[in-house]
Scaffold this motif. Sequence first.
Motif, PDB file in Angstrom:
ATOM      1  N   LEU D 339       0.856  -1.188   0.000  1.00 48.13           N
ATOM      2  CA  LEU D 339       0.000   0.000   0.000  1.00 48.13           C
ATOM      3  C   LEU D 339       0.890   1.236   0.000  1.00 48.13           C
ATOM      4  O   LEU D 339       1.756   1.384   0.854  1.00 48.13           O
ATOM      5  CB  LEU D 339      -0.882   0.022   1.252  1.00 48.13           C
ATOM      6  N   PRO D 340       0.686   2.141  -0.948  1.00 44.11           N
ATOM      7  CA  PRO D 340       1.552   3.342  -1.016  1.00 44.11           C
ATOM      8  C   PRO D 340       1.426   4.171   0.260  1.00 44.11           C
ATOM      9  O   PRO D 340       0.333   4.334   0.815  1.00 44.11           O
ATOM     10  CB  PRO D 340       1.021   4.097  -2.238  1.00 44.11           C
ATOM     11  N   LEU D 341       2.546   4.688   0.716  1.00 39.74           N
ATOM     12  CA  LEU D 341       2.584   5.469   1.950  1.00 39.74           C
ATOM     13  C   LEU D 341       1.681   6.692   1.903  1.00 39.74           C
ATOM     14  O   LEU D 341       1.012   7.016   2.877  1.00 39.74           O
ATOM     15  CB  LEU D 341       4.019   5.947   2.227  1.00 39.74           C
ATOM     16  N   GLU D 343      -1.008   7.139   0.616  1.00 37.98           N
ATOM     17  CA  GLU D 343      -2.453   6.854   0.528  1.00 37.98           C
ATOM     18  C   GLU D 343      -3.131   7.050   1.889  1.00 37.98           C
ATOM     19  O   GLU D 343      -4.342   7.054   1.999  1.00 37.98           O
ATOM     20  CB  GLU D 343      -2.646   5.405   0.082  1.00 37.98           C
ATOM     21  N   GLU D 344      -2.331   7.122   2.910  1.00 40.60           N
ATOM     22  CA  GLU D 344      -2.861   7.162   4.275  1.00 40.60           C
ATOM     23  C   GLU D 344      -3.845   8.303   4.531  1.00 40.60           C
ATOM     24  O   GLU D 344      -3.786   9.332   3.888  1.00 40.60           O
ATOM     25  CB  GLU D 344      -1.699   7.267   5.272  1.00 40.60           C
TER      26      GLU D 344
END
Lengths: 344, 344, 344, 344
Positions: D339-341, D343-344
């Motif tokens: 999961l791309p960072l 995206e949080e």
Amino acid sequence: MTNEELTNKTEETQETQDIKTNENTESVEKKEENNVEMEEKKKEKKEVKPTWKYYTYDGSTKTKKLVIDKRGKKYLIAKENKEFGNDLGVANLTDVSEGNVLPTHKGDEFYLVEPTAFDIIKKMKRSVTTLLPKDIGLIIAYCGIENGETVIEAGTGSAGLTMYLSQAVGKEGKVVTYEKRPEFAKIARKNLEIMGSVKLNQPIIGVDEEPVETEPILNEVAESKKVYNVIQKIGDITEGIEEQDVDVIVLDMPDPWNVVPHAKQALNKAKGRIAVYVPYIEQSKKAVEALKENNFLDIITIECILREMDISEKGVRPSTRMIGHTGYLTFARVCPEKLPLNEE
Amino acid sequence: MTNEELTNKTEETQETQDIKTNENTESVEKKEENNVEMEEKKKEKKEVKPTWKYYTYDGSTKTKKLVIDKRGKKYLIAKENKEFGNDLGVANLTDVSEGNVLPTHKGDEFYLVEPTAFDIIKKMKRSVTTLLPKDIGLIIAYCGIENGETVIEAGTGSAGLTMYLSQAVGKEGKVVTYEKRPEFAKIARKNLEIMGSVKLNQPIIGVDEEPVETEPILNEVAESKKVYNVIQKIGDITEGIEEQDVDVIVLDMPDPWNVVPHAKQALNKAKGRIAVYVPYIEQSKKAVEALKENNFLDIITIECILREMDISEKGVRPSTRMIGHTGYLTFARVCPEKLPLNEE
Amino acid sequence: MTNEELTNKTEETQETQDIKTNENTESVEKKEENNVEMEEKKKEKKEVKPTWKYYTYDGSTKTKKLVIDKRGKKYLIAKENKEFGNDLGVANLTDVSEGNVLPTHKGDEFYLVEPTAFDIIKKMKRSVTTLLPKDIGLIIAYCGIENGETVIEAGTGSAGLTMYLSQAVGKEGKVVTYEKRPEFAKIARKNLEIMGSVKLNQPIIGVDEEPVETEPILNEVAESKKVYNVIQKIGDITEGIEEQDVDVIVLDMPDPWNVVPHAKQALNKAKGRIAVYVPYIEQSKKAVEALKENNFLDIITIECILREMDISEKGVRPSTRMIGHTGYLTFARVCPEKLPLNEE
Amino acid sequence: MTNEELTNKTEETQETQDIKTNENTESVEKKEENNVEMEEKKKEKKEVKPTWKYYTYDGSTKTKKLVIDKRGKKYLIAKENKEFGNDLGVANLTDVSEGNVLPTHKGDEFYLVEPTAFDIIKKMKRSVTTLLPKDIGLIIAYCGIENGETVIEAGTGSAGLTMYLSQAVGKEGKVVTYEKRPEFAKIARKNLEIMGSVKLNQPIIGVDEEPVETEPILNEVAESKKVYNVIQKIGDITEGIEEQDVDVIVLDMPDPWNVVPHAKQALNKAKGRIAVYVPYIEQSKKAVEALKENNFLDIITIECILREMDISEKGVRPSTRMIGHTGYLTFARVCPEKLPLNEE
């Protein structure tokens, strides 16, 4: 010399090895390393005198004999061998023929018999994997191969199929087998010699070889029974088929579709049939398409799933291990063609 | 007379009928009932003149010819027939041989070819179901049947296997086929005649028959190529085997275990092999037990599951319908025996 | 303690080992022997920092996790494990859950997922060979096992089938599994624990054991999802079935025919079904006879031949090696019975 | 009304009809045409009084009952039917429940039982051919479908698989089934109603329908046991999957590869699995390629060749006729993703 090499070797069943592991196969070579032990065995061996008469058989058509021991292990050995032994003992091979029980110096027994093509395929030296008997049987049955027919085969491979085709068409028939790689053709020739399908050191068309002095024929009666109907050729069958009026063409090669137009020309219009063996389904599909484009009739593709049954006192069940797939077989018949009037 | 019956009939493929239903098979007999319509067709037919030359073929070894229409339908017809027709039209058979394209009066085409054993099995008259080519192929391959061998078979049944065995051993070989029921043997003879495995009206050992005036042989060249190596016998093989030094015995009968002790005596000790075909697994088990008791070697039981592949433009898939089972095949080799010294 | 044993072990796929040889399976134990090397790896490992976020998953219903490496190798590991490694490197397992990609200190990746019953069967510890998923699937499908049903199974074996039955009937259903050998039942319990089919150290009826202090449940959410519907019993089912109104009885034992009369009594008359799995055909026959004698309806015996397909860039073909046979499956439905009037 | 239609019909086993021909299936409709004869039968029927007590069963979860006659013929009939008859006589259905033996006016017997999904699939009304139980079993076993899971299926077809999936996931689980053709979805709904997988006349998402007055529920106990966990949707799944965190996706459609990217998004990263059923091998190949491109793990393609065994007094043998092929099944597991960072 070359013959020597063959005769002193006992090739293991490659097929069986592929499937069954951990089989404790006794090597004949191993025995030969232990010359000292062997000498001792020979001394002991002289004590064993059979209390029975030997059976006489002079019909052998093979250049090798088959030894089966009590456990069912098989050894393909040279006609000239004077004795044979494994861990069950050593037996004298002088003055005995196929069809006899041979006592070993350890009190055990060997059975000396004539190998069939089925046995030879399992034991012979191989350049590549060979067609299994199940697929060979389908080729003979679905093509309806007849005594006296002319069959073209490509590639020769280890000549397992060639042996069978040679017997199927008999002395009045002919098998021409194409192979691209001369070194494979030479291995194939040795196998064909065992079967009596070619003469010893018979020339391979396309291979320049030094003439070889062949072993004298041991048995004149058998010699007259041999088929000697196989012609080996070095060549790429996708470049064309020289033969005409061919009854059956069998292709076991990666790109059979490239041969289909040549097959159409070479096959006898009244009864020409073709068989194509390939492992991948895409190859079958391409072969079928080529056959359709060339108007072949009666095209059918099949696969044989062979099941071995375990029959023991515990009960009956199909074997746990089996060969899941070998290849697909496509069969077809060449279509009669209209001959142009002006061709007369 | 008897020949007449055969020649005017087109037997349907029984096997195919068993499996595929609703196939609209065109009957030749139907045509022959409509004599009036036929006369009209003949008139029309005269208009169709081919613009091509006919192919010449004189190698036929069969007493029947095979017609294939464009839809792939097949008809086994008598050599003497002057014309053949179905719903696609009527074609003239005068002065044409196998390997030709025949124009029909409706503008369609028939292909006239020589039938193979594979075709004949599918089209021949049957007393009972016959072994399928897949099982016949396994018998030939696993026994390693060779040119020149002597093969015993029981029972003859419809002679499907006999035809193949006849070709497999060739002119130098011999097939002796036992059948208990004379009426079955007579049907079998007709099938063997088609194949050139027996002479026309060849006597069946054990059957008293009026001598029959046979048809003149149409083609001298082909006659010389025929194998004529099958001997039909009426008899119960469980009572004993008269032949000696037999190479291969093939049993397709309900109680093969009762033949095993006789087989042991009749088989050549050097290369005698046996094949047993039975539908039920209990039969295989009893056969294997009898073979073990009689010291046969190399006993193996197999089954062939044959899959047909549907290859079309939509894609490739195994056919939806298939034959689930025909029978189990058991193979073994006779064990060499010690000959007693006092027998000399 | 007992749990410890399980958690620190990575059982190899026994099934796969049976079939495929020479596979270079990497052992986790091997790793643990090389503590020195490991220490070094740990040092390196600290350097690897993911540049991505971890996925959060709290739905796990298993007591073990599955690690898959890039070559497709699988390892069933304990929930508590802090790290995992093989020749592709060591990965940190702290604060990550199933559904994540784990970087190894060598720059490779592991995939951490939740195992299914299919994975567990391949990796679990076994007392005996277990039913393969193909046969389990047929049992579920042919019996039509439903949510909420009561299923009796004998014997438990390694509990491969039990796991699936447990899921098939769900929380409202119940699986009672009989096993004669306490030591097998204990191994089975460990496998059922992994699946969430029994509570940790759940008592086995018929086995007296010291109460065991179980590990704390790691994940409350998952706990609520577990099925806990399996009851293990030590006992010989041929002596009788205690349960009544049973929906389905599944027998995987040598003499299922001895259970058939008990099954007739125990099964619900409206929907009781039975499945019998045996390797030998004679066993199937005896089971079918017992079912017929006890008036069971809809008796059918089947066998599943499973073929794996090799799909690669070279083409498509069925795999060369395959399992030839596991067992025969017989299915039947109990017949309604007339209840005697005086029984009221 | 709609229910009426269903209840007065006895659908024949379509699968069986496809394979076995000439089966003399007795039609219930036929009976109903002969009202006069029926009236007479009723008179006679009154004479038949059972000398036994009826069994009581209130666990039925189906909206239909299954009648089996002594020959093994099966009839799926409506719960409300007051009587049932075929050529073996007419039986009274008033005040009897599943699990009973019913006397006919001719002195014969019927067995009244609860149908399983296996029975319903064989008897239900079909829009298209449905997956056979053998393939359904493999899907459940290879996916390891668990109680409580969310399963997506496309297309619904006749809902044979849907019924099984509905039971496999149970009340805590959910099956969402996509179908493009509303008329198929409506037929499927009727089948799902029989199984208790949907409520009577439960709305289909995407179909506007007049509300239908449903029949009163006959049996309150059973009602509480029904699963009611299937959601039917009209839609083209190749355009996207709305659901998230899906455990299993099963595709039985011509172009499953077009769904693979959507499946990757919809599947739960920790345990998402996919199953693809297609008849042609080219379809399997394209599906496998799509799965590889989308990084799915553990990709395997299999085929089940199902053999039925004939077990009779004559002996045991595999059945002569069999279904040669239904389809290929491909299974895989979704790969965890980073999961791309940001995206949080």
